[in-house]
Design a protein around this motif. Structure first.
Motif, short mmCIF file in Angstrom:
data_model
loop_
_atom_site.label_atom_id
_atom_site.label_comp_id
_atom_site.label_asym_id
_atom_site.label_seq_id
_atom_site.Cartn_x
_atom_site.Cartn_y
_atom_site.Cartn_z
N UNK A 73 -11.07 -15.34 2.07
CA UNK A 73 -11.46 -14.35 1.07
C UNK A 73 -10.71 -14.66 -0.23
N UNK A 74 -11.34 -14.40 -1.37
CA UNK A 74 -10.64 -14.61 -2.64
C UNK A 74 -9.32 -13.83 -2.67
N UNK A 75 -8.27 -14.53 -2.99
CA UNK A 75 -6.96 -13.90 -3.10
C UNK A 75 -6.15 -13.89 -1.82
N UNK A 76 -6.70 -14.33 -0.69
CA UNK A 76 -5.98 -14.27 0.60
C UNK A 76 -4.72 -15.12 0.57
N UNK A 77 -4.84 -16.37 0.14
CA UNK A 77 -3.67 -17.25 0.11
C UNK A 77 -2.63 -16.73 -0.87
N UNK A 78 -3.07 -16.22 -2.00
CA UNK A 78 -2.13 -15.68 -2.99
C UNK A 78 -1.41 -14.45 -2.44
N UNK A 79 -2.11 -13.60 -1.72
CA UNK A 79 -1.49 -12.40 -1.14
C UNK A 79 -0.41 -12.80 -0.13
N UNK A 80 -0.74 -13.72 0.76
CA UNK A 80 0.24 -14.16 1.75
C UNK A 80 1.45 -14.78 1.05
N UNK A 182 -4.00 -5.35 -3.49
CA UNK A 182 -3.27 -4.85 -2.32
C UNK A 182 -1.81 -4.56 -2.64
N UNK A 183 -1.07 -5.52 -3.17
CA UNK A 183 0.36 -5.30 -3.41
C UNK A 183 0.62 -4.15 -4.37
N UNK A 184 -0.13 -4.03 -5.48
CA UNK A 184 0.07 -2.84 -6.32
C UNK A 184 -0.18 -1.53 -5.56
N UNK A 189 2.17 3.25 -2.91
CA UNK A 189 2.41 4.06 -1.71
C UNK A 189 3.91 4.23 -1.47
N UNK A 190 4.67 3.14 -1.68
CA UNK A 190 6.13 3.21 -1.47
C UNK A 190 6.77 4.18 -2.45
N UNK A 191 6.29 4.18 -3.70
CA UNK A 191 6.85 5.09 -4.71
C UNK A 191 6.53 6.55 -4.39
N UNK A 192 5.38 6.78 -3.78
CA UNK A 192 4.96 8.14 -3.47
C UNK A 192 5.60 8.67 -2.20
#
Length: 193
Positions: A73-80, A182-184, A189-192
């Motif tokens: 999927x687009x962005x999968x490698x970058x996310x990992x 995803x990361x944003x 979620x962590x801030x909330x």
């Protein structure tokens, strides 16, 4: 359709396995089922006594026919890579059997830290807890139920068979349309919390 786009291969192998056992389905019938356990999906179109054999035929065809046409999927490698840069670990938890997961990930060049297969929905929660997951990203309502059962944020991505409303209804903490969001969403979620 979270890290890989395996839709075409899954549908082709389902058609193959169903045809061998006297069943049939349309692509439209099969698309919403992607991500659910194979036996459950086959049982919707075949008599119970044909499901195990059809599953074996599906799995044999998957390795030879579906894996070669699967793409990342687009962005999968970058996310990992981004998770690894931040000191995190990537654990893939899937309803697929582990040999199929490894074959697909190897084919597209994605390298998670751990792979756990043959789990669906709330059944995935045990693996998520065992591996210390702090969030779970998925494209299926079952993935959001898994995150909720594990007590972690579920980040729904609308690249699979379920839309944002379905993912939210299943417990998604956030819904995004692509992996680069995803990361944003996890950080929000962590801030909330």
């Amino acid at each position: 359709m979270t890290l890989v786009d395996s839709r075409a291969g899954i549908v082709a192998c389902m058609h193959h396995a169903l045809a061998l056992h006297g069943g049939c389905a349309t692509d439209a019938d099969l698309w919403p089922l992607i991500g659910a356990p194979l036996h459950d999906n086959l049982a919707q179109f075949l008599p119970a006594d044909q499901v195990d054999a059809a599953a074996a035929d599906y799995r044999a065809a998957y390795l030879t026919d579906a894996v070669p046409i699967t793409t990342a999927m687009p962005g999968a490698a970058d996310l990992i890579a981004a998770i690894h840069r931040r000191g995190g670990r990537v654990v893939v938890v899937s309803a697929k059997v582990e040999p199929a997961i490894h074959a697909v990930l190897d084919h597209v060049g994605l390298r998670p830290d751990e792979v756990v297969g043959s789990l669906f929905a709330e059944g995935k929660a045990t693996a998520l807890v065992e591996h210390g997951a702090t969030a779970y990203v998925g494209d299926h309502a079952g993935d959001m139920r898994a995150a909720r059962a594990a007590g972690i944020p579920g980040i729904g991505v609308t690249t699979g068979p379920h839309d944002g409303a379905t993912l939210r209804a299943a417990g998604a903490s956030a819904v995004v349309s692509s992996l680069d969001q995803v990361l944003p969403a996890v950080e929000q979620q962590a801030q909330e919390s």
